[in-house]
Design a protein around this motif. Structure first.
Motif, PDB file in Angstrom:
ATOM      1  N   GLY A  77      42.295  63.685  57.779  1.00  0.00           N
ATOM      2  CA  GLY A  77      42.884  64.602  56.708  1.00  0.00           C
ATOM      3  C   GLY A  77      41.732  65.429  56.199  1.00  0.00           C
ATOM      4  O   GLY A  77      41.786  66.503  55.575  1.00  0.00           O
ATOM      5  N   GLY A  78      40.352  64.795  56.026  1.00  0.00           N
ATOM      6  CA  GLY A  78      39.311  65.474  55.513  1.00  0.00           C
ATOM      7  C   GLY A  78      38.891  66.765  56.520  1.00  0.00           C
ATOM      8  O   GLY A  78      38.661  67.720  55.782  1.00  0.00           O
ATOM      9  N   VAL A  79      38.936  66.732  57.792  1.00  0.00           N
ATOM     10  CA  VAL A  79      38.825  67.824  58.514  1.00  0.00           C
ATOM     11  C   VAL A  79      40.192  69.008  58.346  1.00  0.00           C
ATOM     12  O   VAL A  79      39.554  70.185  58.043  1.00  0.00           O
ATOM     13  CB  VAL A  79      38.893  67.475  60.100  1.00  0.00           C
ATOM     14  N   LEU A  80      41.215  68.568  58.065  1.00  0.00           N
ATOM     15  CA  LEU A  80      42.239  69.425  57.694  1.00  0.00           C
ATOM     16  C   LEU A  80      42.018  69.879  56.628  1.00  0.00           C
ATOM     17  O   LEU A  80      42.050  71.404  56.396  1.00  0.00           O
ATOM     18  CB  LEU A  80      43.632  68.645  57.782  1.00  0.00           C
ATOM     19  N   ARG A  81      41.740  69.372  55.596  1.00  0.00           N
ATOM     20  CA  ARG A  81      41.387  69.923  54.186  1.00  0.00           C
ATOM     21  C   ARG A  81      40.272  70.855  54.363  1.00  0.00           C
ATOM     22  O   ARG A  81      40.407  71.930  53.542  1.00  0.00           O
ATOM     23  CB  ARG A  81      41.207  68.797  53.227  1.00  0.00           C
ATOM     24  N   THR A  82      39.184  70.522  54.949  1.00  0.00           N
ATOM     25  CA  THR A  82      38.018  71.299  55.002  1.00  0.00           C
ATOM     26  C   THR A  82      38.247  72.755  55.584  1.00  0.00           C
ATOM     27  O   THR A  82      37.825  73.926  55.028  1.00  0.00           O
ATOM     28  CB  THR A  82      36.954  70.688  55.715  1.00  0.00           C
ATOM     29  N   ARG A  83      39.162  72.689  56.667  1.00  0.00           N
ATOM     30  CA  ARG A  83      39.669  73.891  57.326  1.00  0.00           C
ATOM     31  C   ARG A  83      40.222  74.702  56.442  1.00  0.00           C
ATOM     32  O   ARG A  83      40.460  76.096  56.745  1.00  0.00           O
ATOM     33  CB  ARG A  83      40.033  73.591  58.858  1.00  0.00           C
ATOM     34  N   CYS A  84      41.087  74.028  55.850  1.00  0.00           N
ATOM     35  CA  CYS A  84      42.225  74.761  54.881  1.00  0.00           C
ATOM     36  C   CYS A  84      41.413  75.764  53.890  1.00  0.00           C
ATOM     37  O   CYS A  84      41.645  76.844  53.535  1.00  0.00           O
ATOM     38  CB  CYS A  84      43.235  73.921  54.469  1.00  0.00           C
TER      39      CYS A  84
END
Length: 461
Positions: free
Chosen positions: A59-66
C-alpha cells in the motif's frame, strides 16, 4: 546445465532489479545475499503464513505512486479553470487492480475511478469513490450497466457508437434523469505497444471515427433541453503500456483539432478525457515519467478551456505488487526447468502477451554463487505456461520461494480457475501491518458454485 555469463545477457541482474523496484530490499541473512523484503516484510515469512501462490500488494508503494502522478499533473496544469474547478482530475483504472483496498487507497489520494463494467462501478462506490468522479469507458455496455451508471449519477459515460448513445438517451428518459456523455474518439493513431493492447487505430473496436465526431457531437448538444443527454466533451484512449511520447502527442493533437473545430461551430466542450496507458519498465527499458506525460497533455490540450481527465492504472499498481510462488520440482534435460506452483491461471500476461517479468528468489544468492540459465514454468497443461526463458538463477530445491515482480497490474484481476485451480489469496502490506484482502479459495468453494441436474446425480440412473 549451462552456466550464465552476465556479459552475454541484456537481462537486469538481481542487484538491478532490487535497485529499480520500489518497496523491495534485501535484509541481511548469514551465508546468503539477503532475505527479500517487500514493504518491510519478509516475503519468505509471508509465504509460510499465507501459502503460495499468493499476491502481495504494498500500500505504501501504491500511495506514493498515486501522489507522484497526481503531483506531476497538478504541477503541469496548476491554473484553475475560470469556474474555479481544478484543471485536471485523476481516475484510477479499476481494470488494472480492482481490490477494494487498493481502490480505497486511491480514493484517499483524491482519485476517481475509470471503470469498464457495472461490476467495477459497484467496486468503486463500495471503496468510497464519489459517483461524480467516475468515468465509464469500454465497448459493449449493457442496458443494465448503463442504467446503474445513470442512477448513480456518475461523472460521464464515454460513448463508443451511435447505438449506445441512443440506448443511453432512452434509458435516461425513462428514469427521468439527464445522462452526462462524452464521445470516445478513435484518432487512428498507433500506440507503438503490443498489438493486443493497442486501442486507438482505425481497425480497433474502440471509439468513433474522428471524422464522424463533429456532426454527432453537434446533433446531441444542440438537442439539449429536449433530450435526456448532456454532451460534455470528448474522450480518447490510445492503448496500454505506452513507452514513447510520440503516440500521446499525435493522438492529443488530433483531439485538440477536433475541440477547436467544435468551438468554431459555437459548441461547448467542458471535459476532455485523455485516457491512460502510461507504461512501466518491466525489463529496465527506457520509459516515460509521469512528468513527461503531463507536459504533453498540458501542451496539447491545456489551453482549450476544458477540464482534463487522466486514467492511469498500470503505472500506479504494477510495481506495487508481487506474486509469490514455490518451487515444486526441478527438471533437467534438453532444457532446464524450474517448475513453480503459480501458473498462467494466476498470472496470464507472459502467456498472453509474451510479457517479461523480473523474478527474484526470496533468499538471494551469496556473492559469487554461480547462476545457471533455466526456464521458470508453471503446472498448467499448456506449453505456453512459461514465466521466463533462459533466466539466470541460483540452484533451487523443492520448497524454495520466488517473487515475480511488477505483478500488481493485470495480474490478480486476470486470474482464472483453469485446471480447477482455486484463486490464490491476496494480502496487503500497509503502514507496517499485513492484512488479507482475499482468502485462499478452496476447491470445495469452487465446486459449491456449480449445480448438477438431478438426473445426473449418482444413483439416479
Amino acid at each position: 546445465m549451462k552456466t550464465h555469463h552476465p556479459s552475454a545477457s541484456l537481462q537486469p541482474d538481481f542487484a538491478t532489479l532490487l535497485k529499480t523496484h520500489p518497496g523491495l530490499e534485501a535484509a541481511p541473512a548469514p551465508g546468503t545475499g539477503g532475505e527479500l523484503c517487500f514493504g518491510g516484510q519478509s516475503l519468505k515469512a509471508l509465504a509460510r503464513t499465507y501459502g503460495t501462490p499468493c499476491w502481495v500488494m504494498d500500500g505504501g508503494v501504491l500511495r506514493t505512486r498515486c501522489q507522484a502522478l497526481a503531483g506531476a499533473f497538478k504541477a503541469a496544469l496548476s491554473t484553475p479553470l475560470p469556474d474555479g474547478r481544478s484543471a485536471v482530475c485523476c481516475h484510477y483504472a479499476v481494470k488494472a487492480q480492482d481490490s477494494l483496498a487498493c481502490l480505497a487507497i486511491a480514493a484517499q489520494e483524491g482519485y476517481g475511478a475509470d471503470i469498464v463494467s457495472g461490476g467495477e462501478l459497484a467496486r468503486a462506490l463500495k471503496a468510497g469513490m464519489k459517483a461524480e468522479a467516475v468515468v465509464f469507458s469500454g465497448v459493449g455496455k449493457s442496458d443494465s450497466e448503463l442504467a446503474d451508471a445513470i442512477k448513480a449519477g456518475i461523472g460521464q459515460i464515454n460513448v463508443e457508437n451511435e447505438g449506445e448513445l441512443e440506448r443511453i438517451a432512452s434509458l435516461a428518459s425513462a428514469m427521468g434523469r439527464v445522462a452526462r456523455v462524452a464521445l470516445r474518439v478513435n484518432p487512428d493513431v498507433a500506440a507503438q505497444t503490443h498489438d493486443k493492447i493497442s486501442t486507438g487505430r482505425a481497425e480497433d473496436k474502440f471509439g468513433i471515427a474522428w471524422e464522424k465526431v463533429p456532426a454527432l457531437y453537434k446533433s446531441v448538444q444542440q438537442a439539449e433541453g429536449h433530450s435526456a443527454l448532456r454532451m460534455v466533451g470528448l474522450a480518447v484512449h490510445l492503448g496500454s503500456q505506452i513507452m514513447d511520447p510520440q503516440p500521446y502527442r499525435q493522438g492529443y493533437q488530433r483531439l485538440a483539432q477536433l475541440v477547436r473545430q467544435l468551438h468554431a461551430e459555437g459548441l461547448r466542450v467542458d471535459e476532455i478525457d485523455c485516457g491512460g496507458g502510461l507504461g512501466i519498465p518491466y525489463q529496465g527499458e527506457e520509459a516515460m515519467a509521469p512528468q513527461a506525460w503531463a507536459h504533453i497533455v498540458a501542451e496539447t490540450l491545456g489551453g482549450l478551456g476544458a477540464r482534463l481527465h487522466v486514467e492511469p492504472g498500470r503505472w500506479l499498481t504494477g510495481p506495487a505488487g508481487v506474486l509469490l510462488a514455490s518451487v515444486v520440482e526441478i527438471k533437467h534435460g534438453a532444457r532446464d526447468f524450474v517448475i513453480i506452483n503459480a501458473g498462467m491461471n494466476d498470472l496470464l500476461r507472459p502467456a498472453l502477451y509474451d510479457a517479461w517479468h523480473g523474478i527474484l528468489p526470496t533468499t538471494l544468492p551469496a556473492p559469487g554463487t554461480p547462476l545457471h540459465e533455466a526456464d521458470i514454468v508453471g503446472p498448467i497443461c499448456e506449453s505456453s505456461d512459461i514465466f521466463a526463458r533462459n533466466r539466470p538463477m541460483p540452484p533451487f530445491k523443492r520448497g524454495d520461494t520466488v517473487a515475480i515482480l511488477d505483478a500488481g497490474a493485470y495480474g490478480a484481476v486476470m486470474s482464472s480457475t483453469y485446471n480447477t485451480r482455486p484463486l490464490a489469496p491476496q494480502i496487503l502490506i500497509d503502514h507496517g501491518q499485513v492484512a488479507p484482502l482475499r482468502k485462499q479459495q478452496s476447491v470445495e468453494a469452487l465446486l459449491a458454485a456449480e449445480t448438477m441436474p438431478g438426473w445426473l446425480l449418482p444413483g439416479q440412473r
